[in-house]
Design a protein around this motif. Sequence first.
Motif, mmCIF file in Angstrom:
data_model
loop_
_atom_site.group_PDB
_atom_site.id
_atom_site.type_symbol
_atom_site.label_atom_id
_atom_site.label_comp_id
_atom_site.label_asym_id
_atom_site.label_seq_id
_atom_site.Cartn_x
_atom_site.Cartn_y
_atom_site.Cartn_z
ATOM 1 N N VAL A 254 144.378 26.739 -9.215
ATOM 2 C CA VAL A 254 145.301 25.933 -10.010
ATOM 3 C C VAL A 254 144.740 24.525 -10.125
ATOM 4 C CG1 VAL A 254 147.329 27.276 -9.344
ATOM 5 C CG2 VAL A 254 146.659 25.291 -7.975
ATOM 6 N N THR A 255 145.210 23.803 -11.122
ATOM 7 C CA THR A 255 144.774 22.423 -11.302
ATOM 8 C C THR A 255 145.327 21.558 -10.175
ATOM 9 O OG1 THR A 255 144.728 22.705 -13.701
ATOM 10 C CG2 THR A 255 144.757 20.454 -12.864
ATOM 11 N N ALA A 256 144.450 20.792 -9.559
ATOM 12 C CA ALA A 256 144.848 19.897 -8.472
ATOM 13 C C ALA A 256 145.369 18.584 -9.044
ATOM 14 C CB ALA A 256 143.665 19.634 -7.550
ATOM 15 N N GLU A 257 146.090 17.835 -8.218
ATOM 16 C CA GLU A 257 146.646 16.559 -8.660
ATOM 17 C C GLU A 257 145.557 15.594 -9.106
ATOM 18 O OE1 GLU A 257 149.150 14.861 -5.709
ATOM 19 O OE2 GLU A 257 150.615 16.493 -5.758
ATOM 20 N N THR A 258 144.380 15.729 -8.531
ATOM 21 C CA THR A 258 143.273 14.833 -8.866
ATOM 22 C C THR A 258 142.593 15.216 -10.174
ATOM 23 O OG1 THR A 258 141.832 16.224 -7.515
ATOM 24 C CG2 THR A 258 142.814 14.299 -6.457
ATOM 25 N N GLY A 259 142.958 16.370 -10.748
ATOM 26 C CA GLY A 259 142.359 16.817 -11.992
ATOM 27 C C GLY A 259 141.364 17.934 -11.819
ATOM 28 N N GLY A 260 140.852 18.116 -10.596
ATOM 29 C CA GLY A 260 139.954 19.228 -10.316
ATOM 30 C C GLY A 260 140.755 20.506 -10.112
ATOM 31 N N SER A 261 140.327 21.334 -9.185
ATOM 32 C CA SER A 261 141.029 22.590 -8.931
ATOM 33 C C SER A 261 141.259 22.795 -7.444
ATOM 34 C CB SER A 261 140.232 23.780 -9.479
ATOM 35 O OG SER A 261 140.132 23.730 -10.886
ATOM 36 N N LEU A 262 142.390 23.426 -7.133
ATOM 37 C CA LEU A 262 142.696 23.903 -5.785
ATOM 38 C C LEU A 262 142.474 25.409 -5.802
ATOM 39 C CD1 LEU A 262 143.863 23.581 -2.907
ATOM 40 C CD2 LEU A 262 146.131 23.912 -3.918
ATOM 41 N N ILE A 263 141.582 25.883 -4.964
ATOM 42 C CA ILE A 263 141.136 27.276 -5.025
ATOM 43 C C ILE A 263 141.341 27.949 -3.679
ATOM 44 C CG2 ILE A 263 139.177 28.805 -5.504
ATOM 45 C CD1 ILE A 263 137.884 26.373 -6.970
ATOM 46 N N SER A 264 141.896 29.157 -3.714
ATOM 47 C CA SER A 264 141.857 30.049 -2.555
ATOM 48 C C SER A 264 140.904 31.164 -2.920
ATOM 49 C CB SER A 264 143.245 30.620 -2.241
ATOM 50 O OG SER A 264 144.099 29.603 -1.758
ATOM 51 N N ALA A 265 139.857 31.324 -2.117
ATOM 52 C CA ALA A 265 138.801 32.267 -2.472
ATOM 53 C C ALA A 265 138.559 33.276 -1.365
ATOM 54 C CB ALA A 265 137.508 31.516 -2.769
ATOM 55 N N ALA A 266 138.249 34.491 -1.772
ATOM 56 C CA ALA A 266 137.783 35.516 -0.853
ATOM 57 C C ALA A 266 136.263 35.452 -0.845
ATOM 58 C CB ALA A 266 138.263 36.887 -1.298
ATOM 59 N N LEU A 267 135.706 35.077 0.296
ATOM 60 C CA LEU A 267 134.262 34.977 0.425
ATOM 61 C C LEU A 267 133.720 36.263 1.050
ATOM 62 C CD1 LEU A 267 134.062 31.258 1.607
ATOM 63 C CD2 LEU A 267 134.058 32.164 -0.726
ATOM 64 N N LEU A 268 132.512 36.245 1.518
ATOM 65 C CA LEU A 268 131.918 37.465 2.062
ATOM 66 C C LEU A 268 132.548 37.876 3.377
ATOM 67 C CD1 LEU A 268 128.182 36.578 1.323
ATOM 68 C CD2 LEU A 268 129.654 38.116 0.004
ATOM 69 N N GLU A 269 132.821 36.889 4.243
ATOM 70 C CA GLU A 269 133.318 37.188 5.583
ATOM 71 C C GLU A 269 134.679 36.583 5.881
ATOM 72 O OE1 GLU A 269 131.772 39.213 7.511
ATOM 73 O OE2 GLU A 269 129.871 39.390 6.418
ATOM 74 N N ARG A 270 135.219 35.798 4.964
ATOM 75 C CA ARG A 270 136.464 35.091 5.250
ATOM 76 C C ARG A 270 137.117 34.643 3.955
ATOM 77 N NH1 ARG A 270 135.023 29.139 7.573
ATOM 78 N NH2 ARG A 270 137.222 28.899 7.089
ATOM 79 N N GLU A 271 138.360 34.161 4.084
ATOM 80 C CA GLU A 271 139.031 33.500 2.966
ATOM 81 C C GLU A 271 139.036 32.004 3.233
ATOM 82 O OE1 GLU A 271 142.863 35.115 2.134
ATOM 83 O OE2 GLU A 271 142.092 37.133 1.682
ATOM 84 N N LEU A 272 139.014 31.227 2.163
ATOM 85 C CA LEU A 272 138.929 29.775 2.298
ATOM 86 C C LEU A 272 139.719 29.126 1.179
ATOM 87 C CD1 LEU A 272 137.455 27.418 3.846
ATOM 88 C CD2 LEU A 272 135.739 27.511 2.034
ATOM 89 N N THR A 273 140.522 28.131 1.522
ATOM 90 C CA THR A 273 141.235 27.326 0.533
ATOM 91 C C THR A 273 140.605 25.944 0.501
ATOM 92 O OG1 THR A 273 143.298 28.544 0.837
ATOM 93 C CG2 THR A 273 143.458 26.360 -0.157
ATOM 94 N N PHE A 274 140.246 25.483 -0.683
ATOM 95 C CA PHE A 274 139.535 24.215 -0.805
ATOM 96 C C PHE A 274 139.794 23.615 -2.180
ATOM 97 C CE2 PHE A 274 136.936 27.617 -2.361
ATOM 98 C CZ PHE A 274 136.245 27.116 -3.455
ATOM 99 N N GLY A 352 141.345 19.933 -23.714
ATOM 100 C CA GLY A 352 142.712 20.318 -24.047
ATOM 101 C C GLY A 352 143.650 20.293 -22.862
ATOM 102 N N ALA A 353 143.095 20.392 -21.667
ATOM 103 C CA ALA A 353 143.907 20.421 -20.450
ATOM 104 C C ALA A 353 144.202 19.028 -19.900
ATOM 105 C CB ALA A 353 143.202 21.252 -19.389
ATOM 106 N N GLU A 354 143.739 17.982 -20.598
ATOM 107 C CA GLU A 354 144.011 16.610 -20.147
ATOM 108 C C GLU A 354 145.497 16.299 -20.370
ATOM 109 O OE1 GLU A 354 142.032 14.308 -18.739
ATOM 110 O OE2 GLU A 354 140.294 15.651 -18.668
ATOM 111 N N ARG A 355 146.290 16.482 -19.344
ATOM 112 C CA ARG A 355 147.752 16.407 -19.471
ATOM 113 C C ARG A 355 148.264 15.027 -19.865
ATOM 114 N NH1 ARG A 355 149.381 19.512 -13.838
ATOM 115 N NH2 ARG A 355 148.567 21.580 -14.375
ATOM 116 N N GLU A 356 147.587 13.997 -19.372
ATOM 117 C CA GLU A 356 148.090 12.645 -19.589
ATOM 118 C C GLU A 356 147.715 12.093 -20.966
ATOM 119 O OE1 GLU A 356 150.057 11.349 -17.291
ATOM 120 O OE2 GLU A 356 149.751 13.213 -16.167
#
Length: 386
Positions: A254-274, A352-356
């Motif tokens: 999802v779009t993060a407050e800073t404009g980048g993205s907040l991601i929860s990912a399934a990696l090879l050996e673990r899950e990671l939110t970043f 197009g995603a520039e909300r402000e």
Amino acid sequence: MTALWTSDEIAAATGGAASASFEVTGVTFDSREVGRGDLFVAMPGTVHDGHKFVDAAFAAGAAGCIVSQPVDGPHVLVGDGFAALQALGRAARERAQATILGVTGSVGKTSTKEALYAALDRNRPGRVHRSVKSYNNHTGVPLSLARMPRDAELAVLEMGMNHAGEIGALTAQVRPHLALITAIAPAHIENLGSEEAIADAKAEIFEGLEPDGIAIIPNDTPYRGRLVKAARRHADRIITFGSGDADVHAIHAVTAETGGSLISAALLERELTFTISQRGEHWVSNALAVLAAVEAIGEDVAVAALALADLGGLKGRGERHVIELDGGELVLIDESYNANPASMAATLKSLGAEREAKRRIAVLGPMRELGEHSGALHAGLAPAVV
């Protein structure tokens, strides 16, 4: 600083003759980039002969030169400057103890290379080498190899092409332990004829893989199977990234407050939110590719993800400039480095995603090297513009 090359080593690598004993701490073939202690390679150019700039190079602090005609000042005399640069690159690769990661793709290769470098450098500060700018062609790759420090532990090298066979020649020099393809898109289709041919040309990167090599492949392309088939001939391990059934995929983004993205990912050996600082869905894909590569070579993905959150703007590739105006401000997004249908569509979607934004202006230049497909591919951007 530790010497990058001595005159004896340069002479041995290139088959040249040293006029004097000297040491260098850097290498360049652009006299405008010469710094104190550098080696200046006088290249035969299509417009200017590098020998015309030898005096300027010494004035800027060069410690020595590679030349194909005698000059005043410390130098190694060779038969051909370009061949000497390639030989120096091969010598650098031969002595390297580093794990080498090669990156190519139709879009996103320089951005991904920079993000991968940042992620690895956060793991091993000061021990990671990379190709700078977009030094990814027949001169940029050997230069990037020649610049690799003796004690580098990791290196990220970018490879580009306009024609079939070019990646094959470059990967033979780089000999990566891991080869990553970012995406397949109709860039340079004028020269290659079809997207299938583009996929095949990019897949040449696997030909140079070292034994037990790793291939990182985009899942979100119609040519996934084609790339996997090519990789199987050379790679010991194949990892896919993207959506769906990819080995490394986003569970949520999802779009993060800073404009980048907040991601929860399934990696090879673990899950990671970043989080990642860069904007746009294409950067979610870039981030997954980076973490796939980082985890595949055994580095810390959590530490790498912190670097992705801090990644600054990349010149010509989404760098943002705020310009103050009467009654408000203008945000200028610089995507001017290059353009092809995939990168243009991704940029327009991000705009197009520039909300402000109360108003959005897209200043578009033409896309080159599309040949007979040019009209259709330009017209095909209409939905993205709308």
